[in-house]
Scaffold this motif. Structure first.
Motif, PDB file in Angstrom:
ATOM      1  N   LYS A 178       6.876 -10.081  -0.467  1.00 21.50           N
ATOM      2  CA  LYS A 178       5.610 -10.383   0.203  1.00 21.50           C
ATOM      3  C   LYS A 178       5.325  -9.281   1.218  1.00 21.50           C
ATOM      4  O   LYS A 178       6.184  -8.912   2.009  1.00 21.50           O
ATOM      5  CB  LYS A 178       5.680 -11.743   0.900  1.00 21.50           C
ATOM      6  CG  LYS A 178       5.754 -12.894  -0.080  1.00 21.50           C
ATOM      7  CD  LYS A 178       5.674 -14.223   0.622  1.00 21.50           C
ATOM      8  CE  LYS A 178       5.717 -15.347  -0.398  1.00 21.50           C
ATOM      9  NZ  LYS A 178       5.637 -16.653   0.235  1.00 21.50           N
ATOM     10  N   CYS A 179       4.094  -8.792   1.189  1.00 24.45           N
ATOM     11  CA  CYS A 179       3.683  -7.676   2.035  1.00 24.45           C
ATOM     12  C   CYS A 179       2.872  -8.160   3.232  1.00 24.45           C
ATOM     13  O   CYS A 179       2.165  -9.163   3.143  1.00 24.45           O
ATOM     14  CB  CYS A 179       2.822  -6.710   1.232  1.00 24.45           C
ATOM     15  SG  CYS A 179       3.616  -6.087  -0.252  1.00 24.45           S
ATOM     16  N   ASN A 180       2.949  -7.401   4.301  1.00 25.83           N
ATOM     17  CA  ASN A 180       2.022  -7.592   5.416  1.00 25.83           C
ATOM     18  C   ASN A 180       0.777  -6.757   5.125  1.00 25.83           C
ATOM     19  O   ASN A 180       0.797  -5.859   4.290  1.00 25.83           O
ATOM     20  CB  ASN A 180       2.654  -7.163   6.737  1.00 25.83           C
ATOM     21  CG  ASN A 180       3.700  -8.143   7.219  1.00 25.83           C
ATOM     22  OD1 ASN A 180       3.941  -9.182   6.606  1.00 25.83           O
ATOM     23  ND2 ASN A 180       4.339  -7.809   8.317  1.00 25.83           N
TER      24      ASN A 180
ATOM     25  N   CYS B 248       0.354  -2.867   3.728  1.00 18.75           N
ATOM     26  CA  CYS B 248       1.557  -2.411   3.025  1.00 18.75           C
ATOM     27  C   CYS B 248       1.165  -1.880   1.646  1.00 18.75           C
ATOM     28  O   CYS B 248       0.302  -2.436   0.966  1.00 18.75           O
ATOM     29  CB  CYS B 248       2.541  -3.568   2.893  1.00 18.75           C
ATOM     30  SG  CYS B 248       4.073  -3.142   2.048  1.00 18.75           S
TER      31      CYS B 248
ATOM     32  N   VAL C  58       2.532  -0.598  -2.224  1.00 23.00           N
ATOM     33  CA  VAL C  58       3.626  -0.752  -3.187  1.00 23.00           C
ATOM     34  C   VAL C  58       3.293   0.074  -4.419  1.00 23.00           C
ATOM     35  O   VAL C  58       2.262  -0.146  -5.057  1.00 23.00           O
ATOM     36  CB  VAL C  58       3.801  -2.241  -3.586  1.00 23.00           C
ATOM     37  CG1 VAL C  58       4.886  -2.382  -4.638  1.00 23.00           C
ATOM     38  CG2 VAL C  58       4.107  -3.092  -2.373  1.00 23.00           C
TER      39      VAL C  58
ATOM     40  N   ALA D 156      -1.792  -4.298   0.033  1.00 18.92           N
ATOM     41  CA  ALA D 156      -1.992  -5.685   0.468  1.00 18.92           C
ATOM     42  C   ALA D 156      -3.124  -5.728   1.488  1.00 18.92           C
ATOM     43  O   ALA D 156      -3.077  -5.054   2.505  1.00 18.92           O
ATOM     44  CB  ALA D 156      -0.717  -6.236   1.079  1.00 18.92           C
TER      45      ALA D 156
ATOM     46  N   ASP E  76      -1.852 -10.750   4.600  1.00  9.11           N
ATOM     47  CA  ASP E  76      -0.435 -11.081   4.718  1.00  9.11           C
ATOM     48  C   ASP E  76      -0.026 -12.063   3.629  1.00  9.11           C
ATOM     49  O   ASP E  76      -0.784 -12.967   3.279  1.00  9.11           O
ATOM     50  CB  ASP E  76      -0.128 -11.712   6.085  1.00  9.11           C
ATOM     51  CG  ASP E  76      -0.139 -10.693   7.212  1.00  9.11           C
ATOM     52  OD1 ASP E  76      -0.091  -9.484   6.925  1.00  9.11           O
ATOM     53  OD2 ASP E  76      -0.162 -11.122   8.379  1.00  9.11           O
TER      54      ASP E  76
ATOM     55  N   GLY F 227       1.702 -10.103  -2.696  1.00  9.66           N
ATOM     56  CA  GLY F 227       2.851  -9.394  -3.245  1.00  9.66           C
ATOM     57  C   GLY F 227       3.060  -9.744  -4.690  1.00  9.66           C
ATOM     58  O   GLY F 227       2.101  -9.925  -5.435  1.00  9.66           O
TER      59      GLY F 227
ATOM     60  N   VAL G 182       7.948   1.295  -1.490  1.00  4.54           N
ATOM     61  CA  VAL G 182       7.164   0.522  -0.531  1.00  4.54           C
ATOM     62  C   VAL G 182       6.980   1.338   0.742  1.00  4.54           C
ATOM     63  O   VAL G 182       7.925   1.953   1.254  1.00  4.54           O
ATOM     64  CB  VAL G 182       7.886  -0.806  -0.193  1.00  4.54           C
ATOM     65  CG1 VAL G 182       7.080  -1.612   0.795  1.00  4.54           C
ATOM     66  CG2 VAL G 182       8.129  -1.625  -1.444  1.00  4.54           C
TER      67      VAL G 182
ATOM     68  N   TYR H 271       7.390  -5.572   4.799  1.00 10.97           N
ATOM     69  CA  TYR H 271       7.474  -6.553   3.709  1.00 10.97           C
ATOM     70  C   TYR H 271       8.701  -7.434   3.927  1.00 10.97           C
ATOM     71  O   TYR H 271       9.565  -7.118   4.735  1.00 10.97           O
ATOM     72  CB  TYR H 271       7.590  -5.838   2.359  1.00 10.97           C
ATOM     73  CG  TYR H 271       8.860  -5.013   2.242  1.00 10.97           C
ATOM     74  CD1 TYR H 271      10.010  -5.565   1.686  1.00 10.97           C
ATOM     75  CD2 TYR H 271       8.921  -3.704   2.705  1.00 10.97           C
ATOM     76  CE1 TYR H 271      11.174  -4.849   1.595  1.00 10.97           C
ATOM     77  CE2 TYR H 271      10.077  -2.971   2.622  1.00 10.97           C
ATOM     78  CZ  TYR H 271      11.199  -3.535   2.061  1.00 10.97           C
ATOM     79  OH  TYR H 271      12.356  -2.815   1.985  1.00 10.97           O
TER      80      TYR H 271
END
Length: 159
Positions: free
Chosen positions: A91-93, A96, A98, A135, A138, A141, A152, A156
């Motif tokens: 899970k990303c803030n 973020c 990826v 992302a 929040d 992901g 990344v 995260y």
């Protein structure tokens, strides 16, 4: 006859006293030894406490090292190689990025953007290899269906 009766009683008392004396002497001689299961203060302060302190220090040091690496990668803006096991969720803030390299995964949350295609990614949609995702909320992901390798940049969590 009375003499024999008294002699028997005296011998019984003497043997009983001798047995108790021997048991007491044995207990006193083994008190505090390794065969004695009693935990002593010296064991706690000389053995257990240093062991616990050492394990605590090692745990804190490894956690700090991991946090420093993550913080440094955020400051420098470098991508970090991250492996996600099958069934785990990354899970990303917000913000973020990826870069999906290998494996299979499905998107989680509604705030994931595929910047390579320029489109929003619907929840449950399969991730595409060599695409860069960002992302926008929040908790966005993916959940890995097989072992996944990604690059990344940002904050995260894996759970």
């Amino acid at each position: 006859m009375k003499f024999r009766k008294h002699l028997g009683m005296i011998l019984t008392v003497a043997v009983t006293a001798l047995v108790f004396t021997c048991v007491g002497a044995y207990a006193a001689s083994n008190y505090g030894s390794q065969s004695d299961p009693l935990v002593t203060v010296s064991y706690l302060t000389k053995t257990l406490q240093p062991t616990m302190e050492s394990e605590f220090d090692n745990t804190v040091t490894s956690a700090m090292t991991e946090l420093e690496k993550q913080f440094e990668s955020e400051l420098t803006g470098e991508f970090a190689v991250v492996s996600v096991a099958s069934g785990k969720t990354l899970k990303c803030n917000t913000g973020c990025e990826v870069l999906f390299r290998s494996g299979t995964a499905k998107a989680v949350g509604s705030g994931l953007l595929d910047t390579t295609d320029g489109a929003a990614v619907a929840e449950g949609k399969a991730m595409t290899a060599n695409h860069l995702y960002m992302a926008s909320a929040d908790g966005s992901g993916f959940t890995a269906s097989s072992a996944v390798t990604v690059l990344v940049r940002g904050t995260y969590t894996i759970g």
